[in-house]
Design an enzyme around this catalytic site. Structure first.
Site, PDB file in Angstrom:
ATOM      1  N   SER A  13      -4.421   1.165  -8.763  1.00 65.66           N
ATOM      2  CA  SER A  13      -3.117   1.618  -9.825  1.00 65.66           C
ATOM      3  C   SER A  13      -3.283   0.754 -10.832  1.00 65.66           C
ATOM      4  O   SER A  13      -3.579  -0.438 -10.997  1.00 65.66           O
ATOM      5  CB  SER A  13      -1.871   1.466  -8.917  1.00 65.66           C
ATOM      6  OG  SER A  13      -2.104   2.300  -7.944  1.00 65.66           O
TER       7      SER A  13
HETATM    8  N1  SAH Z   1      -2.389   0.095  -3.892  1.00 63.63           N
HETATM    9  C1  SAH Z   1      -4.011   0.425  -3.931  1.00 63.63           C
HETATM   10  C2  SAH Z   1      -3.903   2.062  -4.310  1.00 63.63           C
HETATM   11  C3  SAH Z   1      -5.170   2.707  -3.678  1.00 63.63           C
HETATM   12  S1  SAH Z   1      -5.157   4.678  -3.752  1.00 63.63           S
HETATM   13  C4  SAH Z   1      -4.653  -0.189  -5.193  1.00 63.63           C
HETATM   14  O1  SAH Z   1      -4.012  -0.555  -6.007  1.00 63.63           O
HETATM   15  O2  SAH Z   1      -5.735  -0.385  -4.815  1.00 63.63           O
HETATM   16  C5  SAH Z   1      -4.173   5.124  -2.553  1.00 63.63           C
HETATM   17  C6  SAH Z   1      -4.884   4.811  -0.994  1.00 63.63           C
HETATM   18  O3  SAH Z   1      -4.029   5.310  -0.150  1.00 63.63           O
HETATM   19  C7  SAH Z   1      -6.408   5.231  -1.129  1.00 63.63           C
HETATM   20  O4  SAH Z   1      -7.088   3.900  -0.622  1.00 63.63           O
HETATM   21  C8  SAH Z   1      -6.275   6.102  -0.002  1.00 63.63           C
HETATM   22  O5  SAH Z   1      -7.439   5.866   1.159  1.00 63.63           O
HETATM   23  C9  SAH Z   1      -4.858   5.665   0.819  1.00 63.63           C
HETATM   24  N2  SAH Z   1      -4.349   6.558   1.768  1.00 63.63           N
HETATM   25  C10 SAH Z   1      -4.398   7.996   1.489  1.00 63.63           C
HETATM   26  N3  SAH Z   1      -3.599   8.680   2.282  1.00 63.63           N
HETATM   27  C11 SAH Z   1      -3.450   7.573   3.650  1.00 63.63           C
HETATM   28  C12 SAH Z   1      -2.939   7.754   4.668  1.00 63.63           C
HETATM   29  N4  SAH Z   1      -2.405   9.021   5.295  1.00 63.63           N
HETATM   30  N5  SAH Z   1      -3.110   6.759   5.412  1.00 63.63           N
HETATM   31  C13 SAH Z   1      -3.451   5.415   4.863  1.00 63.63           C
HETATM   32  N6  SAH Z   1      -4.049   5.311   3.669  1.00 63.63           N
HETATM   33  C14 SAH Z   1      -3.980   6.534   2.740  1.00 63.63           C
END
Ligand code: SAH
Length: 221
Positions: free
Chosen positions: A70
């Site tokens: 993000s």
């Molecule tokens: N806070 C992270 C955002 C990554 S994008 C950063 O700044 O790097 C969102 C993340 O949520 C992804 O890695 C995706 O794989 C994860 N995600 C999506 N659905 C999910 C679920 N049901 N359980 C766990 N993680 C999930």
């Protein structure tokens, strides 16, 4: 030979980090503790080496597997919203790169974070150990189930967008607790939303429009 993972842990990026934090405060981030932590922590270590020179730009960046780190503003904003609540036990859904996890681990006493993609979960774990964020506990699982053994949580953060909040997350939120999540409206727009629990009631408050990857079901090993 020096491991590539420790590139620039020191002062190399301090000036670009300082510029990022000045920009964040110009964009309305007021929480001095959040700004102080983001000025110190090495965001560039949460990206592929080829992208690390762009780490402090005002943008989301790819981390592989169709996911994104993000943009700094959204990390700061969500951290600030959680910090207002002064929680001690926090659950994050969507570890991703682990950068938001690190900021939360520095802000709060105990942190649990769940990721569904094994490769991201493993890499985030390596980075967080390197940075000695030992109060962050990570799990490979479908975050829609929360982390029942560690519940209740004073605060929960979702970093992926849902159209409806999974029931286990609501039931694992402590009475008086706050959940911050991007939620999709019927017209497809996404809104950063603050949900406050009081007893069996959950009050939703729409904050600002955002853009997140979707919350998906199941685990990818
Ligand atoms: N806070 C992270 C955002 C990554 S994008 C950063 O700044 O790097 C969102 C993340 O949520 C992804 O890695 C995706 O794989 C994860 N995600 C999506 N659905 C999910 C679920 N049901 N359980 C766990 N993680 C999930």
């Amino acid at each position: 030979m020096r491991s590539p993972d420790i590139r620039g842990v020191g002062m190399t990026s301090q000036r670009t980090r300082d510029r990022m934090v000045i920009r964040l405060s110009e964009q309305g981030i007021r929480d001095s503790r959040v700004l102080e932590i983001m000025a110190r922590e090495p965001r560039h270590l949460f990206l592929d080496e080829a992208l690390s020179h762009r780490a402090y730009e005002d943008t989301a960046l790819p981390i592989g597997h169709g996911q994104t780190l993000s943009q700094p503003w959204i990390v700061a904003r969500m951290s600030e919203l959680l910090h207002q609540q002064a929680p001690s036990r926090v659950l994050e859904i969507g570890t991703g790169s682990g950068y938001q996890t690190l900021i939360l681990a520095r802000l709060f006493e105990e942190l649990w974070s769940v990721e569904r993609i094994n490769a991201l979960h493993c890499l985030a774990g390596r980075r967080l150990r390197l940075l000695k964020a030992h109060n962050a506990r990570l799990r490979l699982a479908d975050g829609g189930h929360g982390w029942p053994e560690a519940a209740p949580f004073d605060a929960i953060l979702l970093t992926a967008c849902a159209s409806e909040l999974p029931e286990p997350l609501l039931s694992q939120l402590a009475d008086g607790g706050v959940l911050i999540a991007p939620l999709e409206a019927l017209d497809g727009t996404q809104w950063l939303t603050r949900v406050r629990r009081s007893g069996d009631q959950f009050d939703h408050e729409r904050l600002e429009p955002v853009r997140f990857v979707p919350l998906l079901e199941g685990v990818i090993r």
